[in-house]
Design a protein around this motif. Structure first.
Motif, PDB file in Angstrom:
ATOM      1  N   HIS A 197       0.844  -1.204   0.000  1.00 48.86           N
ATOM      2  CA  HIS A 197       0.000   0.000   0.000  1.00 48.86           C
ATOM      3  C   HIS A 197       0.877   1.251   0.000  1.00 48.86           C
ATOM      4  N   TRP A 198       1.948   1.228   0.798  1.00 48.09           N
ATOM      5  CA  TRP A 198       2.857   2.376   0.825  1.00 48.09           C
ATOM      6  C   TRP A 198       3.437   2.619  -0.568  1.00 48.09           C
ATOM      7  N   SER A 200       2.173   1.814  -3.535  1.00 46.55           N
ATOM      8  CA  SER A 200       1.161   2.322  -4.469  1.00 46.55           C
ATOM      9  C   SER A 200       0.820   3.777  -4.193  1.00 46.55           C
ATOM     10  N   GLU A 201       0.977   4.213  -2.950  1.00 45.28           N
ATOM     11  CA  GLU A 201       0.736   5.617  -2.617  1.00 45.28           C
ATOM     12  C   GLU A 201       1.833   6.528  -3.167  1.00 45.28           C
ATOM     13  N   ASN A 202       3.028   5.974  -3.327  1.00 45.26           N
ATOM     14  CA  ASN A 202       4.178   6.800  -3.683  1.00 45.26           C
ATOM     15  C   ASN A 202       4.672   6.642  -5.116  1.00 45.26           C
ATOM     16  N   ASN A 204       3.906   4.932  -9.286  1.00 46.38           N
ATOM     17  CA  ASN A 204       2.957   4.377 -10.246  1.00 46.38           C
ATOM     18  C   ASN A 204       3.601   3.308 -11.134  1.00 46.38           C
ATOM     19  N   ASN A 250       3.254   6.938   6.312  1.00 44.37           N
ATOM     20  CA  ASN A 250       2.017   6.873   5.549  1.00 44.37           C
ATOM     21  C   ASN A 250       1.767   8.211   4.858  1.00 44.37           C
ATOM     22  N   GLU A 251       0.756   8.248   4.038  1.00 42.09           N
ATOM     23  CA  GLU A 251       0.439   9.454   3.265  1.00 42.09           C
ATOM     24  C   GLU A 251       0.112  10.637   4.167  1.00 42.09           C
ATOM     25  N   ASP A 252      -0.433  10.353   5.374  1.00 38.02           N
ATOM     26  CA  ASP A 252      -0.787  11.434   6.297  1.00 38.02           C
ATOM     27  C   ASP A 252       0.373  11.853   7.190  1.00 38.02           C
TER      28      ASP A 252
END
Length: 290
Positions: A197-198, A200-202, A204, A250-252
């Motif tokens: 998940h990390w 895919s957030e950062n 592509n 994380n994104e936050d």
């Protein structure tokens, strides 16, 4: 039938082979065969049929073998409570422990508890966290130490949190990760999901995984030798000099954490040795255990 006989039936049913079961029980094949014949005589039924490809349980034998789990658990329950009736803290504490926790925290933990309660013994079963949770479900262990948030509906305590980090022999920039060789290892599903998940957030594009190994320790050694970067729990690399470590977020902006839980059944608190161990865990700081 004594507890040894039930254990023989349990292992024989698992292995479907007299030679392998005898080896696991540390007895000779003739001795095991003799005990099996005595059981057949006691119940007046044939428990197994022997063939070229091993043994096959009869319907009566299969029923007895499936009853073995319950009988062994019942006998253990009796032993626990008999020892529980005395004033002295004694007995065998049965623990199910994830592989990672076993390597980095358990030895020091057990040493400290043994110093406090010298008459206590331990039976430790290690494995993947999912397997350890199953052991606790079947009450094969008193307490389970697991990595990740499993669906456990009984008692649990969060005992440890650590940051997941990116470790490399040389300095790297996060933006360069997709182009750099990555070393992966077989992770538990919760850590793998969090890392995926990390990513895919950062990014592509997929990572460039050049090496895949089975154990985290092997992965760490690959990183130490400059073969690539890896995403590892901080506990694994905190004692390694010369590594460049980047805590993952994380994104936050919060840290990407890996949690260690202690699971147990509420009724196990009635057993003195279990209650004492749980209280011991709650009182110490696991970050200080090495």
């Amino acid at each position: 039938m004594d507890d040894r006989d039930w254990l023989i039936l349990q292992l024989l049913y698992q292995e479907k082979n007299i030679t392998k079961a005898a080896k696991l029980l540390y007895i000779s094949q003739p001795a095991l065969t003799n005990r099996l014949q005595q059981m057949e005589k006691e119940f007046g039924v044939q428990i197994v049929n022997r063939g070229r490809r091993g043994i096959h349980f009869t319907p009566q034998g299969e029923y007895l073998a499936k009853s073995a789990d319950k009988m062994i658990a019942h006998l253990q329950h009796i032993k626990d409570h008999v020892l529980n009736m005395g004033d002295k803290l004694t007995g065998t504490l049965r623990l199910g422990v994830s592989n990672f926790f076993t390597d980095y925290k358990l030895p020091g933990l057990l040493r400290l508890f043994k110093d406090k309660y010298p008459d206590v013994e331990f039976k430790v079963t290690t494995g993947w966290s999912s397997d350890v949770v199953n052991l606790l479900h079947h009450q094969d262990v008193h307490i389970a130490f697991v990595k990740g948030d499993y669906n456990w509906r009984n008692e649990k305590r969060l005992i440890f949190e650590e940051t997941v980090c990116i470790a490399s022999k040389t300095p790297i920039e996060l933006n360069d990760l997709p182009r750099l060789p990555r070393i992966d290892y077989h992770q538990d599903r919760f850590l793998k999901t969090a890392v995926d998940h990390w990513w895919s957030e950062n990014f592509n594009q997929p990572p460039s995984v050049s090496i895949h190994v089975d154990k985290a320790d092997t992965c760490k050694k690959m990183v130490e030798n400059g073969l690539g970067y890896a995403m590892l729990p901080h506990m694994l690399v905190e004692d390694v000099e010369g590594l460049h470590v980047i805590p993952m977020q994380n994104e936050d902006g919060t840290a990407l954490l890996r949690k260690t839980w202690m699971y147990f059944h509420e009724e196990s608190l009635e057993i003195k040795i279990v209650k004492a161990f749980i209280e011991f865990i709650e009182e110490i700081d696991l970050h200080d255990i090495h």
